[in-house]
Design a protein around this motif. Sequence first.
Motif, PDB file in Angstrom:
ATOM      1  N   ARG A 286      -3.015  -1.214   2.045  1.00 40.87           N
ATOM      2  CA  ARG A 286      -3.953  -2.256   1.669  1.00 40.87           C
ATOM      3  C   ARG A 286      -4.478  -1.919   0.277  1.00 40.87           C
ATOM      4  NH1 ARG A 286      -5.899  -4.953   6.906  1.00 40.87           N
ATOM      5  NH2 ARG A 286      -7.246  -6.205   5.564  1.00 40.87           N
ATOM      6  N   HIS A 287      -4.949  -2.943  -0.414  1.00 38.36           N
ATOM      7  CA  HIS A 287      -5.529  -2.760  -1.745  1.00 38.36           C
ATOM      8  C   HIS A 287      -7.044  -2.811  -1.589  1.00 38.36           C
ATOM      9  CE1 HIS A 287      -5.256  -3.697  -6.296  1.00 38.36           C
ATOM     10  NE2 HIS A 287      -6.506  -3.365  -6.007  1.00 38.36           N
TER      11      HIS A 287
ATOM     12  N   ASP B 135     -11.654  -5.868  -0.261  1.00 44.30           N
ATOM     13  CA  ASP B 135     -10.252  -5.827   0.166  1.00 44.30           C
ATOM     14  C   ASP B 135      -9.516  -6.938  -0.572  1.00 44.30           C
ATOM     15  OD1 ASP B 135      -7.766  -5.957   1.589  1.00 44.30           O
ATOM     16  OD2 ASP B 135      -8.743  -4.969   3.292  1.00 44.30           O
TER      17      ASP B 135
ATOM     18  N   SER C 231      -6.003  -7.269  -0.615  1.00 44.36           N
ATOM     19  CA  SER C 231      -4.618  -7.048  -0.212  1.00 44.36           C
ATOM     20  C   SER C 231      -3.760  -8.308  -0.214  1.00 44.36           C
ATOM     21  CB  SER C 231      -4.573  -6.417   1.188  1.00 44.36           C
ATOM     22  OG  SER C 231      -5.290  -5.203   1.213  1.00 44.36           O
TER      23      SER C 231
ATOM     24  N   ASP D  52      -1.368  -6.551   4.813  1.00 46.75           N
ATOM     25  CA  ASP D  52      -1.265  -5.533   3.771  1.00 46.75           C
ATOM     26  C   ASP D  52      -0.862  -6.220   2.473  1.00 46.75           C
ATOM     27  OD1 ASP D  52       1.620  -5.826   3.708  1.00 46.75           O
ATOM     28  OD2 ASP D  52       1.699  -4.600   5.531  1.00 46.75           O
ATOM     29  N   ILE D  53      -0.554  -5.446   1.433  1.00 44.46           N
ATOM     30  CA  ILE D  53      -0.283  -6.051   0.130  1.00 44.46           C
ATOM     31  C   ILE D  53       1.033  -6.826   0.091  1.00 44.46           C
ATOM     32  CG2 ILE D  53      -1.670  -4.341  -1.104  1.00 44.46           C
ATOM     33  CD1 ILE D  53       0.965  -3.052  -2.033  1.00 44.46           C
TER      34      ILE D  53
END
Length: 447
Positions: A207-208, A228, A230, A435-436
């Motif tokens: 994740r970002h 977040d 992502s 997630d990304i």
Amino acid sequence: MFQKILIANRGEIALRVLRACKELGIQTVVVHSTADADAMHVRLADESVCIGPPPSRDSYLNIHQIVAACEITGADAVHPGYGFLSENAKFADILAAHNITFIGPSGDHIRVMGDKIEAKRTAKRLGIPVVPGSDGAVTEEKEAKRIAAEIGYPVIIKASAGGGGRGMKVARSEADLEVALQTARSEAGAAFGDDAVYIEKYLEKPRHIEVQVFGDGAGRGVHFGERDCSLQRRHQKVWEEAPSPALNAEERAHIGGVCAKAIADLGYSGAGTIEFLYENGEFYFIEMNTRLQVEHPVTEAITGIDLVHEQIRVASGGGLSVRQEDIRFQGHAIECRINAEDPRTFTPSPGTITHFHTPGGLGIRVDSGVYSGYKIPPYYDSLIGKLIVHGRNRVECMMRLRRALDEFVVDGIKTTLPLFRDLVGNADIANGEYDIHWLEKYLATED
């Protein structure tokens, strides 16, 4: 406090800064290209100066014209917004030489964090966890193979001076590495005039996560929690939320404390964002942005603190208005970036907005510089507005977001609003399980 601030930007961020200045009783000057003569920030500013034709290099990136505008109008400070000259160390230095305050960090700090290799070294020295990888630039294939073998495949090759996904290639095996290295260096040289690259371990499903920080330039630092980011397409953020659905209270407090201490130790002044990849409970530093972020409103929503006010206060020598223990986090916030783009192909869609209606109600904020009848020029970023929604918890926030998206009307051009209407109904998004890579996979299946 400053008497007059020149806003060296355009669009929604120029209007955002202008509003903060007015609330603080500060006179405003905006600069604009000929293409933006009818822009909202130009209409609302106390003064405006045309600094050139539509191309950015001849207007918003023209340092000499902006400095001249400061001298003509008597502006004693410049707020750069984001993009354009916001992370240009030379610009900050030139303003300082003319006794004009740059509302941001020092040129030295911009330089350090603008070089991805030096930024990683600095982060490591400050105790920030980093992704395993090369200690500096990699130029030889033999050296690249050795480093990749040490940290293990897959690896990612990144441009030292880059961003936005350019000069970035993944190698999943030694056989991929030679081509990936050559391609990344070629792209980096073409995009940034610097072909230096470095190697890092490639995380499969991270994740970002980014942490909003502030320093007073005199050894004090605080954090305003994490965001977040992502949900991305081609390394460009689309949807941001705070707090992250992936973190627990202990992780949140830990990484925030690490970042606040690092900013204090660095002697950093103003707003910054320390960005991480997060996987399996571990944080890995990727970069630091030495400016205000597009997604700063979600942090404002959960803290109740105006970050632009804080930027101006710190730059004027007033120091931070809060201590860490004063910052309270309440509820959940989500921001959707509304772009003038086809919602499937993401092809830009400039043109005239024939009807523009924004949603309202409790917990709804729209940051936008457009209006009905406004003609979107084809020369700049396609962002036309940001929808920010706040609720007492994530469930309430999502329900409020769904309602707000249904109310939002932009006619005459294509926008990304339909994409967000799809996303709020998706089970993965509702559960915070992404997630990304999630969004690009989702778009591929939709096609």
